[in-house]
Design a protein around this motif. Structure first.
Motif, PDB file in Angstrom:
ATOM      1  N   ASN A  21       0.801  -1.225   0.000  1.00 16.88           N
ATOM      2  CA  ASN A  21       0.000   0.000   0.000  1.00 16.88           C
ATOM      3  C   ASN A  21       0.837   1.280   0.000  1.00 16.88           C
ATOM      4  O   ASN A  21       0.389   2.319   0.513  1.00 16.88           O
ATOM      5  CB  ASN A  21      -0.959   0.019   1.201  1.00 16.88           C
ATOM      6  CG  ASN A  21      -1.937  -1.123   1.141  1.00 16.88           C
ATOM      7  OD1 ASN A  21      -2.520  -1.393   0.101  1.00 16.88           O
ATOM      8  ND2 ASN A  21      -2.113  -1.814   2.249  1.00 16.88           N
ATOM      9  N   GLN A  22       2.007   1.211  -0.555  1.00 11.47           N
ATOM     10  CA  GLN A  22       2.862   2.388  -0.646  1.00 11.47           C
ATOM     11  C   GLN A  22       3.387   2.546  -2.067  1.00 11.47           C
ATOM     12  O   GLN A  22       3.280   1.640  -2.890  1.00 11.47           O
ATOM     13  CB  GLN A  22       4.050   2.276   0.316  1.00 11.47           C
ATOM     14  CG  GLN A  22       3.667   2.279   1.779  1.00 11.47           C
ATOM     15  CD  GLN A  22       4.871   2.309   2.681  1.00 11.47           C
ATOM     16  OE1 GLN A  22       5.945   2.805   2.315  1.00 11.47           O
ATOM     17  NE2 GLN A  22       4.727   1.779   3.887  1.00 11.47           N
ATOM     18  N   GLY A  23       3.956   3.719  -2.335  1.00  9.92           N
ATOM     19  CA  GLY A  23       4.628   3.930  -3.613  1.00  9.92           C
ATOM     20  C   GLY A  23       5.995   3.281  -3.610  1.00  9.92           C
ATOM     21  O   GLY A  23       6.396   2.624  -2.649  1.00  9.92           O
ATOM     22  N   LEU A  24       6.722   3.455  -4.687  1.00  9.70           N
ATOM     23  CA  LEU A  24       8.054   2.872  -4.804  1.00  9.70           C
ATOM     24  C   LEU A  24       9.092   3.792  -4.186  1.00  9.70           C
ATOM     25  O   LEU A  24       8.973   5.016  -4.238  1.00  9.70           O
ATOM     26  CB  LEU A  24       8.412   2.665  -6.288  1.00  9.70           C
ATOM     27  CG  LEU A  24       7.877   1.422  -6.980  1.00  9.70           C
ATOM     28  CD1 LEU A  24       6.384   1.516  -7.178  1.00  9.70           C
ATOM     29  CD2 LEU A  24       8.593   1.220  -8.311  1.00  9.70           C
ATOM     30  N   PHE A  41      11.384  -3.975  -7.768  1.00 12.56           N
ATOM     31  CA  PHE A  41      11.382  -3.683  -9.192  1.00 12.56           C
ATOM     32  C   PHE A  41      12.769  -3.255  -9.644  1.00 12.56           C
ATOM     33  O   PHE A  41      13.403  -2.397  -9.022  1.00 12.56           O
ATOM     34  CB  PHE A  41      10.400  -2.551  -9.525  1.00 12.56           C
ATOM     35  CG  PHE A  41       8.969  -2.915  -9.333  1.00 12.56           C
ATOM     36  CD1 PHE A  41       8.319  -2.653  -8.140  1.00 12.56           C
ATOM     37  CD2 PHE A  41       8.255  -3.517 -10.361  1.00 12.56           C
ATOM     38  CE1 PHE A  41       6.985  -2.989  -7.955  1.00 12.56           C
ATOM     39  CE2 PHE A  41       6.917  -3.852 -10.190  1.00 12.56           C
ATOM     40  CZ  PHE A  41       6.285  -3.602  -8.991  1.00 12.56           C
ATOM     41  N   CYS A  42      13.202  -3.837 -10.734  1.00 12.54           N
ATOM     42  CA  CYS A  42      14.431  -3.431 -11.399  1.00 12.54           C
ATOM     43  C   CYS A  42      14.048  -2.467 -12.528  1.00 12.54           C
ATOM     44  O   CYS A  42      12.991  -2.635 -13.159  1.00 12.54           O
ATOM     45  CB  CYS A  42      15.100  -4.680 -11.967  1.00 12.54           C
ATOM     46  SG  CYS A  42      16.665  -4.389 -12.805  1.00 12.54           S
ATOM     47  N   ALA A  43      14.881  -1.469 -12.766  1.00  9.29           N
ATOM     48  CA  ALA A  43      14.577  -0.496 -13.813  1.00  9.29           C
ATOM     49  C   ALA A  43      15.860  -0.055 -14.494  1.00  9.29           C
ATOM     50  O   ALA A  43      16.930  -0.036 -13.885  1.00  9.29           O
ATOM     51  CB  ALA A  43      13.854   0.719 -13.227  1.00  9.29           C
ATOM     52  N   PHE A  83       8.390   8.569  -6.009  1.00 10.08           N
ATOM     53  CA  PHE A  83       7.024   8.160  -6.296  1.00 10.08           C
ATOM     54  C   PHE A  83       6.037   8.632  -5.232  1.00 10.08           C
ATOM     55  O   PHE A  83       6.365   8.702  -4.042  1.00 10.08           O
ATOM     56  CB  PHE A  83       6.945   6.637  -6.385  1.00 10.08           C
ATOM     57  CG  PHE A  83       7.493   6.078  -7.660  1.00 10.08           C
ATOM     58  CD1 PHE A  83       8.850   5.899  -7.829  1.00 10.08           C
ATOM     59  CD2 PHE A  83       6.638   5.743  -8.702  1.00 10.08           C
ATOM     60  CE1 PHE A  83       9.366   5.394  -9.020  1.00 10.08           C
ATOM     61  CE2 PHE A  83       7.137   5.238  -9.895  1.00 10.08           C
ATOM     62  CZ  PHE A  83       8.504   5.062 -10.051  1.00 10.08           C
ATOM     63  N   GLY A  84       4.827   8.886  -5.687  1.00 10.78           N
ATOM     64  CA  GLY A  84       3.716   9.112  -4.771  1.00 10.78           C
ATOM     65  C   GLY A  84       3.167   7.782  -4.278  1.00 10.78           C
ATOM     66  O   GLY A  84       3.592   6.720  -4.736  1.00 10.78           O
ATOM     67  N   PRO A  85       2.190   7.813  -3.359  1.00  8.54           N
ATOM     68  CA  PRO A  85       1.649   6.592  -2.765  1.00  8.54           C
ATOM     69  C   PRO A  85       0.733   5.809  -3.691  1.00  8.54           C
ATOM     70  O   PRO A  85       0.409   4.655  -3.410  1.00  8.54           O
ATOM     71  CB  PRO A  85       0.883   7.101  -1.548  1.00  8.54           C
ATOM     72  CG  PRO A  85       0.491   8.494  -1.927  1.00  8.54           C
ATOM     73  CD  PRO A  85       1.607   9.022  -2.771  1.00  8.54           C
TER      74      PRO A  85
END
Lengths: 114, 112
Positions: free
Chosen positions: A41-44, A90-92, B103-105
């Motif tokens: 539930n969070q961003g990266l 995640f790899c980027a 990044f945002g949530p």
């Protein structure tokens, strides 16, 4: 065209065991490489990145990754995982000369088992 | 610390509605990005912007448009929402090319 392959979609591992999350890329030009982590539930957020210099890169939370140009790989490792490492990774990659667009892998879900 | 905020965490819309997703960053970053995240597909770039009023298509721009009238704000617009646009939408910003993206949530959008 650039592409990023994360070979393992799910990796279960016992607490305090080592883990390696694999990432391979394809590109005809030089790239910069990144690993991001996404907690539930969070961003990266950025774990680590390779731009140049030493091929062994150390990041936050005890993670490290090694850039291998001949094998076009950037595998992520941790010698001893904790429950709190349970997350999506995640790899980027981005092109070294332009860099505007990032290409992400499909992600690896790491589950640490108590 | 860089902060990227998104207007909603969860959104439920009906098919055909016009949907606005807002993203604001507070660090004077040049670049801003919109991604959608789907299980098994990772993150796919919809649009990005490297300056005010400038935009570039990403990998999956169909059905979306964007607006960047001010440097700190980047809006994603679904002109007529469809069920296949149900997804997690992530906004990101970076200072310049090659720099770390913040990044945002995320906004979890459900289109019924």
């Amino acid at each position: 065209a650039q592409s990023v392959t994360q070979l393992d979609s799910q990796v279960p591992v016992f607490e305090e065991a080592p883990v390696e999350l694999r990432c391979n890329y394809s590109s005809s030009v030089s790239v910069y490489l990144f690993w991001y982590v996404q907690y539930p539930n969070q961003g990266l957020q950025l774990l680590l990145k390779y731009l140049s210099g030493s091929t062994l890169v150390k990041g936050i939370n005890g993670f490290e990754a090694e850039f291998n140009k001949s094998q076009t790989s950037f595998h992520l490792r941790k010698p001893s995982v904790h429950i709190s490492d349970t997350a999506e990774y995640f790899c980027a990659v981005t092109l070294a000369n332009t860099g505007n667009q990032f290409y992400f892998g499909t992600g690896t879900s790491l589950t640490v088992i108590p | 610390d860089v902060k990227v905020t998104q207007s909603s965490r969860y959104l439920v819309k009906r098919t055909g509605e016009k949907v606005f997703l807002e993203c604001v960053q507070d660090m004077d970053h040049e670049n801003m990005f919109w991604y959608r995240q789907d299980p098994g597909l990772g993150l796919r770039l919809i649009y990005f912007s490297y300056d005010v009023k400038m935009k570039e298509k990403g990998d999956i721009p169909e059905g979306y448009s964007v607006s960047r009238e001010k440097k700190e704000r980047f809006s994603l617009i679904l002109e007529s929402a469809s069920t296949n646009q149900t997804s997690m939408y992530l906004c990101a910003s970076s200072l310049a090319s090659v720099e770390t993206q913040y990044f945002g949530p995320g906004t979890r959008l459900l289109v019924l």
